[in-house]
Motif scaffolding. Structure first.
Motif, PDB file in Angstrom:
ATOM      1  N   ASP A 249      11.758   3.470   2.683  1.00 22.83           N
ATOM      2  CA  ASP A 249      10.333   3.813   2.739  1.00 22.83           C
ATOM      3  C   ASP A 249      10.096   5.018   3.067  1.00 22.83           C
ATOM      4  N   VAL A 464       9.691   2.264  -1.442  1.00 24.53           N
ATOM      5  CA  VAL A 464       8.340   2.048  -1.007  1.00 24.53           C
ATOM      6  C   VAL A 464       7.734   3.394  -0.924  1.00 24.53           C
ATOM      7  N   ALA A 490       7.748  -0.306  -4.752  1.00 22.57           N
ATOM      8  CA  ALA A 490       6.508  -0.990  -4.353  1.00 22.57           C
ATOM      9  C   ALA A 490       5.610  -0.196  -3.872  1.00 22.57           C
ATOM     10  N   THR A 491       4.601  -0.155  -4.108  1.00 24.26           N
ATOM     11  CA  THR A 491       3.415   0.902  -3.644  1.00 24.26           C
ATOM     12  C   THR A 491       2.267   0.289  -2.791  1.00 24.26           C
ATOM     13  N   THR A 500       5.779  -0.077   5.168  1.00 22.41           N
ATOM     14  CA  THR A 500       6.146  -1.352   5.843  1.00 22.41           C
ATOM     15  C   THR A 500       6.293  -1.421   6.957  1.00 22.41           C
ATOM     16  N   MET A 507       3.056  -6.155   2.169  1.00 28.42           N
ATOM     17  CA  MET A 507       4.231  -5.215   1.986  1.00 28.42           C
ATOM     18  C   MET A 507       5.274  -5.716   3.096  1.00 28.42           C
ATOM     19  N   ALA A 511       9.178  -6.509   1.722  1.00 32.21           N
ATOM     20  CA  ALA A 511      10.354  -5.996   2.329  1.00 32.21           C
ATOM     21  C   ALA A 511      11.207  -7.217   3.031  1.00 32.21           C
TER      22      ALA A 511
END
Length: 542
Positions: A249, A464, A490-491, A500, A507, A511
């Protein structure tokens, strides 16, 4: 003169009081050629024994603590050792336990022990807590793990750092900065050279693989944030067959980080932090204006962008003194204000307090002014080098400098800083100057891994990125992911550093699904639970 610290068999060093750092950034190393990666060296090292005990404090009753020994030099795996400090938060449901979730909060130079003890109970969904022991460790050279220090004590270091601005502004200040700042990394080398010579991220990865074996996990489950993504990428290169899951992340793109992309600029400049922080700052101002005077104190003074720009320009020649009722005056200079803004951009939940702080400074003028207790606390928390709260930068400089090539000389920094300031006003200059220390500390650790970065991990990796991240720019998220055969991006369509970490229930759930089931969807996106300056919904509070 102080004798350089040595690392001896069985040596244990008292932990320093280091707080989890903001992303500091520093410059890279010389063009010394590091050795090729040698993962077999870690295989030959004896697996350490971890004797988990009480952490000794009532507030840490649910945690366990330990120290253990790992090889200082993996070329001599049964030689001198380095102490590693650890903590763990046991799984809440032993029957469902999968194993351990190793974590790294970033920095570099941030304490993994402190991160887990402070955030382990809240940073992860209940399903993660059920299935994993949450493990944090201080990387070698940091906090409780034989720390790299630069002066005899924190007071001496604070005295030197307190005389230096966060960065220079005028040509005269630049020349003074170039003369005076190097005494800090020079002190690191005098006191801690042997620790610096083995402080590379590759060695931290080798340590983590030994710790994985000791806790009985066949493969590593890992959550890394910011610099922790670079540690995760390094681990994946050295031990691709030992990976169960990597949740990374806030990506530090490894080719830029190590200098393998051919960019001649210093490593902090290569990171893109100046322009990224400028974009996030623009969002801070936009959202403040949107919130209006009822929810953003800056908006009471007029257009937030005009108010803050006028304030910053005035501070260049006329610092403001804040006079709190319960302590010494606080002088707010232009470099101090820019550093405060940069650090604050990472935490949008504090933007309302930041706006109040800026409004206080903007209305103070030259006269002493008594701010609210909240503003005073905020300014002191961000000040960075006051007495016992000061955290040594030795671990940060050691790790950053040995992991990257540096092609920049001190004389090059004024021009680089000016160029970066044109791209990211205020922040570009600040971040560029953070590279100066590593023109002194070079690529001392020849076991550092510098590339290539094509990965061979055969499991899905979750990557992320946050759209307006001031420290790890979003545009590096996909290039980082593309190093892996199967990375799922993932945004977080939001703001701040760390998508996260308690910003978005959506989010956090993505995760958790990945860490427990190793399942993720490429192209997933989430919104924060609340916009900055907006009231936080009760359902989003923890």
């Amino acid at each position: 003169m102080s004798r350089p610290r040595s690392v001896r068999p069985g040596r244990r060093t008292t932990a320093l009081a280091l707080s989890v750092a903001a992303v500091l950034g520093a410059a890279g190393a010389t063009n010394a050629t590091p050795r090729p990666d040698t993962p077999a060296a870690a295989d030959a090292a004896p697996v350490p024994t971890i004797d988990w005990k009480s952490c000794g404090k009532p507030e840490l009753a649910d945690f366990q603590c330990a120290t253990t020994e790992v090889p200082t030099d993996y070329d001599s795996p049964r030689g001198a050792t380095t102490t590693i400090a650890l903590t763990r938060l046991p799984a809440t449901d032993p029957k469902k336990r999968i194993g351990s979730l190793f974590t790294n909060p970033g920095g570099p130079g941030a304490s993994g022990v402190e991160f887990v003890q402070r955030a382990g109970k809240t940073a992860y969904e209940p399903s993660v807590r059920e299935h994993f022991d949450i493990v944090g460790f201080d990387p070698r050279g940091v906090a409780g793990s034989d720390p790299v220090t630069c002066f005899a004590n924190a007071k001496d270091e604070a005295a030197v750092m307190g005389k230096l601005p966060a960065f220079p502004v005028t040509p005269k200040q630049e020349q003074q900065y170039i003369r005076e700042l190097p005494q800090v990394p020079e002190g690191c080398l005098r006191r801690s050279r042997e620790r610096i010579e083995h402080a590379s991220t590759a060695n931290v990865a080798r340590d983590m693989d030994l710790l994985r074996q000791e806790v009985g996990d066949k493969k590593l489950t890992y959550a890394g944030y910011s610099y922790g993504t670079f540690l995760g990428a390094t681990y994946a290169k050295l031990f691709p067959d030992n990976v169960r899951a990597l949740m990374l992340d806030g990506t530090v793109e490894p080719e830029g980080r190590t200098g393998q992309n051919g960019d001649p600029r210093s490593v902090v400049t290569r990171s893109g932090q100046g322009p990224a922080a400028s974009r996030t700052y623009g969002e801070f101002l936009r959202l403040c204006g949107k919130a209006g005077p009822d929810r953003c104190a800056l908006a009471k003074l007029g257009d937030p962008r005009q108010v803050t720009e006028r304030l910053l320009q005035n501070l260049k020649s006329r610092p403001v003194t804040i006079d709190p009722p319960d302590g010494p005056p606080i002088e707010v200079t232009y470099p101090y204000a820019v550093r405060t803004l940069f650090e604050a951009m990472s935490a949008p939940r504090n933007w309302k307090t930041l706006a109040e702080t800026l409004a206080t400074v903007a209305t103070t003028g030259k006269a002493l002014h008594r701010p609210s207790p909240k503003v005073t606390k905020y300014l002191r928390a961000l000040r960075g080098h006051d007495g016992e709260d000061y955290a040594s930068i030795g671990g940060t400089l050691a790790n950053l400098c040995v992991d990257t090539q540096n092609r920049v000389q001190p004389k090059d920094f004024p021009a680089e800083a000016a160029a970066e300031d044109a791209k990211g006003p205020h922040f570009g200059r600040y971040r560029a100057w953070q590279g100066l220390s590593c023109t002194v500390i070079h690529n001392e650790d020849h076991d550092a891994y510098m590339g290539d970065w094509k990965q061979t991990v055969d499991v899905p990796v979750m990557v992320v990125g946050t759209r307006y991240d001031p420290a790890t720019p979003y545009e590096f998220t996909r290039p980082f992911a593309d190093h892996f055969p199967d990375a799922r991006v993932a945004t977080l369509e939001g703001w701040g550093h760390g998508g996260t970490l308690l910003q978005s229930t959506c989010m956090n759930q993505l995760a958790a699904r990945y860490l427990v089931e190793v399942k993720a969807t490429d192209g997933a996106s989430c919104r924060p639970d609340a916009e900055p300056f907006a009231p936080v919904p009760a359902s989003a509070r923890r």
